[in-house]
Design an enzyme around this catalytic site. Structure first.
Site, short mmCIF file in Angstrom:
data_model
loop_
_atom_site.label_atom_id
_atom_site.label_comp_id
_atom_site.label_asym_id
_atom_site.label_seq_id
_atom_site.Cartn_x
_atom_site.Cartn_y
_atom_site.Cartn_z
N GLY A 1 -5.47 -56.53 -21.84
CA GLY A 1 -4.56 -57.19 -21.37
C GLY A 1 -3.24 -56.66 -21.45
CB ALA A 2 -1.76 -54.37 -24.28
N GLY B 1 24.18 -76.08 -39.53
CA GLY B 1 23.74 -77.35 -38.80
C GLY B 1 23.77 -76.99 -37.16
N GLY B 2 23.99 -78.01 -36.52
CA GLY B 2 23.88 -78.09 -34.91
C GLY B 2 24.63 -77.00 -34.55
#
Ligand code: HXC
Length: 529
Positions: A419-420, A186-187
């Protein structure tokens, strides 16, 4: 002081009385060590799990630690909780040393109400957290808990909120390490998720937002606890965990090694050590294959250039196309970011970008210099990547490299396309020293792709198309498939033999030791999350 009160005091402090009080303390202290009692301890062991205190003993030097708050009890009465008030409640907290470095820790005790988090358990955790922040020491959280103590309602939830707040405020100030050796559901998973490194033990640690029962009810999907949120799942599929171990002993050994490598806080400078072992560097000169499309293992480069056996790989099973981890150069901790040609040709995809971006930011926050080893054909094309938001995730890595003000040294081993090339620690992103091996190729794209676009008309018009294409390819390679075009323009500071790499990095680290650099003052930037 009146005569009477004087008498009373002297009676209270009579030797006999103090002796009995000390005996009482000893008995009470001994009682704090049993957690939820022998039966529940046996049950814990039968699940193959260690006890909360045993785990702290595995973490700290000589198995010793100083406990804080051993007598704290919860104050709830609802749902019969008044009958289960246990000294220390569901968490053991304290401090000790790891290879001489002071470290704070908390260890949830599943034998007490399933390790569930009460308000007082949270108070205990927050107490050591605050001490860790004030003294600038790492904190280790050992998680084995059924989550929020259901009977306490909002008190328990408030307890989580206080922990999340500290996780966030301490982020980038002290290293935060989580060990998951039980349920974390859960949280409750969000405190681990806010920390820097998560260790999980196979078959023991589990993390998920909702358990298999809820998954089945909502989605119809049947999945085991282990498949849903075990160590292998989080280390290889989700990327939530950074390290997976086969046993608790191995896990705590790895935690100790990591703490030894990390600085204690964001202003700590660990001493260097020049009496280190290294291996023969000459073999690197033969590593890069003749064929540019043939792969090789970047670990061979890493293991050769660093102090022998100093590499701690982070997220080794996740996004293997990029390798990140801590190494040492003459005893000084350095972060390594390296494309891995042996896995998906070292392409940058969503997972690799996020993995490397988070690592770069950790290094920057803790003043750890970054060495980037580049051999990257570009970003991964395709709908899966585009629909998944590679534009946003790739931008994280760009952002992280630009923002980082620590010493940054980049070595281009082979391909640095498009771009790499920019992303992987280029000069333009504020890298300090950029060098390349003679095998480096810096270009907008690989020869095939480039010639197919810019030579399309010429090839179509040629009598012998194959010959023309071969000629154009050769032309392109001559122009770009070498590092000298970039070196002539100053985009590279030098071209070096592979065997000179360690030496170059050591010289650069020394030269950059007193580097100061600043970002424009602002509240905070807006990294594309
Ligand atoms: C109170 C709890 C508890 C809890 C377990 N126990 N979880 N008590 N609050 N959250 C108690 C059990 O009642 C039991 O007590 C003892 O601990 C041991 O639990 P078992 O179920 O016998 O152990 P096991 O079979 O190993 O199963 C472990 C478990 C299961 C998978 C964790 O206990 C479980 O599912 N618990 C609930 C998990 C959960 O949903 N928690 C809330 C998550 S939401 P007795 O006396 O009977 O032996 C959450 C919100 C946080 O945490 C929000 C933060 C923002």
């Amino acid at each position: 002081m009146s005569k009477d009160s004087k008498n009373t005091n002297s009676e209270e402090n009579s030797p006999k009385d103090i002796a009995s009080k000390i005996k009482n303390l000893e008995e009470r202290r001994a009682n704090t060590k049993f957690g939820g009692g022998k039966e529940r301890q046996e049950s814990q062991k039968s699940k193959g799990k260690k006890l909360a205190r045993e785990r702290l003993s595995l973490l700290f030097d000589n198995g010793e630690f100083t406990e804080i708050d051993p007598y704290v009890k919860h104050f709830s009465n609802d749902f019969g909780l008044d009958k289960s008030r246990i000294d220390g409640d569901s968490v053991v907290v304290g401090y000790g040393t790891v290879n001489g470095q002071q470290v704070f820790a908390f260890s949830q005790d599943f034998t007490v109400l399933g390790g569930s988090l009460s308000k007082v358990a949270s108070n205990k955790i927050c107490k050591v957290f605050d001490l860790a922040i004030k003294t600038g020491c790492p904190i280790v959280g050992i998680n084995d808990s059924g989550g929020a103590r259901i009977q306490e309602g909002v008190d328990s939830l408030s307890g989580y909120g206080e922990i999340f707040k500290r996780n966030t405020m301490a982020s980038g100030v002290i290293p935060q390490i989580t060990v998951v050796v039980g349920p974390s559901a859960g949280g409750a998973v969000y405190s681990p998720a806010l920390t820097d490194f998560i260790f999980m033990v196979e078959g023991v640690g589990q993390m998920y937002i909702t358990g298999p029962e809820v998954v089945k009810a909502v989605t119809g999907e049947e999945v085991s606890h282990e498949d849903l949120g075990g160590a292998t799942t989080h280390a290889s599929k989700s990327g939530v965990a950074h390290f997976a171990s086969e046993s608790e002993e191995d896990c705590f050994e790895s935690v100790r090694k990591l703490i030894d490598t990390l600085p204690a806080n964001n202003v700590d400078m660990k001493a260097s050590d020049s009496s280190v072992e290294t291996v023969n560097q000459e073999d690197l000169n033969k590593l890069i294959p003749e064929n540019p499309n043939q792969s090789y293992d970047v670990f061979e480069v890493i293991e050769t250039i660093i102090d022998t056996n100093s590499f701690i790989e982070v997220q080794s099973e996740y996004a293997k196309n990029i390798v990140v981890g801590f190494s040492k150069f003459n005893g000084r901790t350095v972060g390594i970011v390296a494309n891995q040609p042996d896995h998906m040709a070292g392409v940058l995809d969503i997972n690799a970008s996020s993995k490397a971006a988070r690592f770069v930011r950790f290094c920057d926050a803790f003043n750890i210099p970054i060495v980037t080893l580049v051999d990257v054909p570009g970003f991964m094309p395709g709908t899966i990547q585009e629909y998944g938001g590679i534009i946003r995730h790739g931008a994280k890595l760009l952002y992280a490299f630009v923002e980082a003000t620590v010493p940054k040294i980049t070595v281009i081993l082979r391909k640095a396309y498009g771009g790499a090339y920019i992303v992987m620690g280029s000069k333009e992103l504020r890298a300090d020293i950029n060098v390349a091996w003679p095998s480096a190729e810096l270009a907008v794209m690989g020869p095939e792709g480039a010639v197919n676009i810019i030579g399309r008309k010429e090839i179509a018009a040629a009598e012998n198309k194959d010959e023309k294409k071969a000629e154009l390819l050769q032309n392109y390679r001559d122009k770009f498939a070498n590092p000298f075009v970039a070196a002539e323009k100053g985009f590279l500071d030098d071209v070096i033999k592979p065997s000179e790499t360690r030496d170059l990095i050591l010289k650069s680290l020394n030269m950059l030791e007193n580097k100061t650099d600043q970002n424009i003052p602002k509240k905070h930037g807006n990294i594309p999350l």
